[in-house]
Write an enzyme that holds these catalytic residues in place. Structure first.
Site, short mmCIF file in Angstrom:
data_model
loop_
_atom_site.label_atom_id
_atom_site.label_comp_id
_atom_site.label_asym_id
_atom_site.label_seq_id
_atom_site.Cartn_x
_atom_site.Cartn_y
_atom_site.Cartn_z
N PRO A 225 0.70 -1.24 0.01
CA PRO A 225 0.03 0.04 0.16
C PRO A 225 0.77 1.22 -0.22
O PRO A 225 0.20 2.45 -0.23
CB PRO A 225 -0.71 -0.09 1.28
CG PRO A 225 -0.02 -0.83 2.04
CD PRO A 225 0.86 -1.79 1.19
N ASP B 220 4.31 2.63 -11.19
CA ASP B 220 3.37 3.86 -11.46
C ASP B 220 2.97 4.65 -10.21
O ASP B 220 3.73 4.50 -9.09
CB ASP B 220 1.98 3.28 -12.12
CG ASP B 220 1.20 2.26 -11.19
OD1 ASP B 220 1.15 2.22 -9.96
OD2 ASP B 220 0.82 1.03 -11.72
N LYS C 51 -0.10 5.90 -13.90
CA LYS C 51 -1.48 5.27 -14.19
C LYS C 51 -2.43 5.82 -12.85
O LYS C 51 -2.26 5.36 -11.75
CB LYS C 51 -1.73 3.99 -14.20
CG LYS C 51 -1.64 3.47 -15.72
CD LYS C 51 -1.89 2.03 -15.94
CE LYS C 51 -3.47 1.87 -15.63
NZ LYS C 51 -3.82 0.42 -16.00
N GLY D 191 0.77 -1.50 -7.31
CA GLY D 191 0.51 -1.03 -6.00
C GLY D 191 -0.26 -2.21 -5.47
O GLY D 191 -0.97 -2.66 -6.13
N GLY D 192 -0.31 -2.44 -4.19
CA GLY D 192 -0.98 -3.35 -3.31
C GLY D 192 -0.67 -4.86 -3.73
O GLY D 192 0.43 -5.09 -3.84
N ASP D 193 -1.66 -5.69 -3.95
CA ASP D 193 -1.51 -6.92 -4.70
C ASP D 193 -1.81 -6.49 -6.18
O ASP D 193 -2.73 -5.98 -6.50
CB ASP D 193 -2.36 -7.70 -3.99
CG ASP D 193 -2.48 -9.27 -4.45
OD1 ASP D 193 -1.43 -10.01 -4.06
OD2 ASP D 193 -3.06 -9.55 -5.36
N ILE E 157 -5.45 -7.70 -7.49
CA ILE E 157 -6.82 -7.15 -7.10
C ILE E 157 -6.76 -5.58 -7.79
O ILE E 157 -6.05 -4.90 -7.45
CB ILE E 157 -6.50 -7.01 -5.62
CG1 ILE E 157 -6.65 -8.45 -5.00
CG2 ILE E 157 -7.81 -6.24 -5.29
CD1 ILE E 157 -6.52 -8.13 -3.50
N THR F 158 -2.75 -5.92 0.10
CA THR F 158 -3.76 -5.15 -0.58
C THR F 158 -3.85 -3.86 0.27
O THR F 158 -3.91 -3.93 1.53
CB THR F 158 -4.99 -6.23 -1.06
OG1 THR F 158 -5.64 -5.23 -1.89
CG2 THR F 158 -5.80 -6.22 -0.01
N ALA F 159 -4.76 -2.70 -0.31
CA ALA F 159 -5.05 -1.45 0.34
C ALA F 159 -6.07 -1.80 1.51
O ALA F 159 -5.96 -1.18 2.36
CB ALA F 159 -5.66 -0.61 -0.76
N MET G 207 -11.31 2.50 -5.56
CA MET G 207 -11.37 3.47 -6.33
C MET G 207 -13.11 4.21 -6.16
O MET G 207 -13.55 4.45 -7.08
CB MET G 207 -11.40 3.05 -8.01
CG MET G 207 -9.84 2.73 -8.09
SD MET G 207 -9.75 1.97 -10.00
CE MET G 207 -9.57 0.31 -9.49
N1 SAH Z 1 -3.93 -3.48 -6.58
C1 SAH Z 1 -4.14 -2.61 -5.52
C2 SAH Z 1 -5.32 -1.88 -5.84
C3 SAH Z 1 -5.19 -0.94 -7.20
S1 SAH Z 1 -6.82 -0.01 -7.64
C4 SAH Z 1 -4.31 -3.09 -4.22
O1 SAH Z 1 -4.18 -4.52 -4.00
O2 SAH Z 1 -4.27 -2.10 -3.37
C5 SAH Z 1 -6.42 1.43 -6.96
C6 SAH Z 1 -7.34 1.73 -5.71
O3 SAH Z 1 -6.72 1.12 -4.57
C7 SAH Z 1 -7.20 3.11 -5.36
O4 SAH Z 1 -7.97 3.94 -6.05
C8 SAH Z 1 -7.71 2.91 -3.90
O5 SAH Z 1 -9.08 2.70 -3.76
C9 SAH Z 1 -6.97 1.52 -3.37
N2 SAH Z 1 -5.65 2.13 -2.77
C10 SAH Z 1 -4.18 1.83 -3.19
N3 SAH Z 1 -3.36 2.18 -2.12
C11 SAH Z 1 -4.14 2.78 -1.42
C12 SAH Z 1 -3.64 3.32 -0.01
N4 SAH Z 1 -2.57 3.62 0.06
N5 SAH Z 1 -4.63 3.74 0.62
C13 SAH Z 1 -5.88 3.77 0.28
N6 SAH Z 1 -6.42 3.24 -0.78
C14 SAH Z 1 -5.70 2.58 -1.61
#
Ligand code: SAH
Length: 261
Positions: free
Chosen positions: A17, A40, A62, A93-95, A98, A123-124, A176
Site C-alpha cells: 500500500p 506507477d 496510471k 500498488g497493493g496486490d 486485485i 492489498t489496500a 477507487m
Molecule cells: N492492486 C491495488 C489496488 C489498485 S486499484 C491493491 O491491491 O491495493 C487503486 C485503488 O486502490 C485506489 O483507487 C484506492 O481505492 C486503493 N488504494 C491503493 N493504495 C491505497 C492506499 N495506500 N490507501 C488507500 N487506498 C488505496
C-alpha cells in the site's frame, strides 16, 4: 544464486500500500535484481530505493482521471523490455491480482513467449483495516468480505448488484470509490442496508500523510464532500468497521479492576 529470475523474464511484483516496510522480502529481492523497473503512481518512493544502481526506472503513470498511458502500451513496454534480455519488474500498488490489470500483462507476456511470474503484495484493504484498528471479518458479524471497484467509465452509472452488496453480514471494501461515495451510499441504502452502518474512508493508507474519516452510511455523501486529498482512497463499509475500541478505553476496565489498597 536465485534461479527464479532469468534474463528476459518478468515479475509482476506487489508493492503493497505504500509503506516500504510493507513489502515482502521476496518483492525487495526481486526489485534489487531487476535491470528494468516499471512503476506507477501508487508505488511509494522508498520502494524504488531498493532498485540497484544503474537499473532503469520507468514511470508508466496510471491514475484515473489524469493523463496516463493506456494499458496496451504498458503491456508492450513490459514485453519489449523483456525481449531485450533484461530482467523486468513490473511494480504494482497493493496486490497485483486485485484491480491491478495483471491478467492483461500476463497474457501479453505469454503471447510473446516471455516468462512471467507474480509476487503477491499487501492489498489496500488490509492496510486500511490495520490503520483503523479493526478486523475485516468478525465472528458472527462479518462472515463475508467483498472487494469491489466503484470505478465507472466517464458519464456511465455504476453497474453493480446493489442488493447483493447490501448484505448486513459482510464487510465491503470499495476500491477507487471516493468519487462514487455518494452514489454508493444512496444505492446501498436503497437496497436495504441500514443507514447507520459504519463507514470508514481511508486515504493514503500506511503512508505518512494517511487520513481516515469514520462516519455512517447515510452521512457518507456529506463526509465525502469534505475530503480534499487527491491520494488513493478506499471505503470500508459494514458493522465490523464500527467495532474499534480506542486503546485507552480498553485499558480502563483493567485498571479499575485492580482492588484499591
Ligand atoms: N492492486 C491495488 C489496488 C489498485 S486499484 C491493491 O491491491 O491495493 C487503486 C485503488 O486502490 C485506489 O483507487 C484506492 O481505492 C486503493 N488504494 C491503493 N493504495 C491505497 C492506499 N495506500 N490507501 C488507500 N487506498 C488505496
Amino acid at each position: 544464486m536465485h534461479e527464479d529470475f532469468p534474463n528476459g523474464s518478468v515479475w509482476l511484483v506487489g508493492a503493497g500500500p505504500g509503506d516500504p516496510e510493507l513489502l515482502t522480502r521476496k518483492a525487495a529481492r526481486l526489485i534489487g535484481m531487476a535491470d528494468v523497473v516499471l512503476y506507477d503512481a501508487l508505488v511509494g518512493e522508498g520502494v524504488l530505493d531498493l532498485a540497484r544502481v544503474g537499473a532503469q526506472l520507468v514511470y508508466v503513470g496510471k491514475r484515473s482521471g489524469r493523463h496516463s498511458r493506456d494499458q496496451g502500451s504498458i503491456d508492450q513496454l513490459i514485453v519489449e523490455a523483456a525481449l531485450t534480455g533484461a530482467r523486468v519488474v513490473r511494480l504494482k500498488g497493493g496486490d497485483p491480482s486485485i484491480f491491478g490489470r495483471s491478467a492483461e500483462e500476463m497474457t501479453a507476456c505469454r503471447a510473446a513467449g516471455v516468462r512471467v511470474q507474480v509476487c503477491p503484495g499487501i492489498t489496500a484493504a488490509s492496510a486500511a483495516a490495520a490503520s483503523l484498528g479493526v478486523s475485516l471479518t468478525l465472528r458472527g458479524m462479518a462472515r463475508r468480505l467483498t472487494f469491489v471497484t466503484a470505478h465507472a467509465r466517464a458519464g456511465e452509472a455504476l453497474a453493480m448488484d446493489w442488493a447483493a452488496l447490501a448484505d448486513p453480514g459482510a464487510t465491503l471494501a470499495v476500491y477507487m470509490g471516493k468519487a462514487a461515495a455518494p452514489e454508493v451510499a444512496t444505492q446501498l441504502i436503497g437496497a436495504g442496508m441500514a443507514p447507520d452502518t459504519p463507514v470508514a474512508v481511508i486515504e493514503n493508507a500506511s503512508l505518512p500523510n494517511e487520513t481516515t474519516v469514520t462516519t455512517r452510511l447515510d452521512l457518507l455523501p456529506l463526509a465525502a464532500k469534505g475530503l480534499r486529498g487527491d491520494g488513493p482512497a478506499l471505503l470500508l463499509i459494514g458493522q465490523a468497521v464500527g467495532q474499534d475500541v480506542p486503546a485507552t478505553a480498553q485499558a480502563q476496565p483493567i485498571a479499575t479492576a485492580v482492588p484499591a489498597r
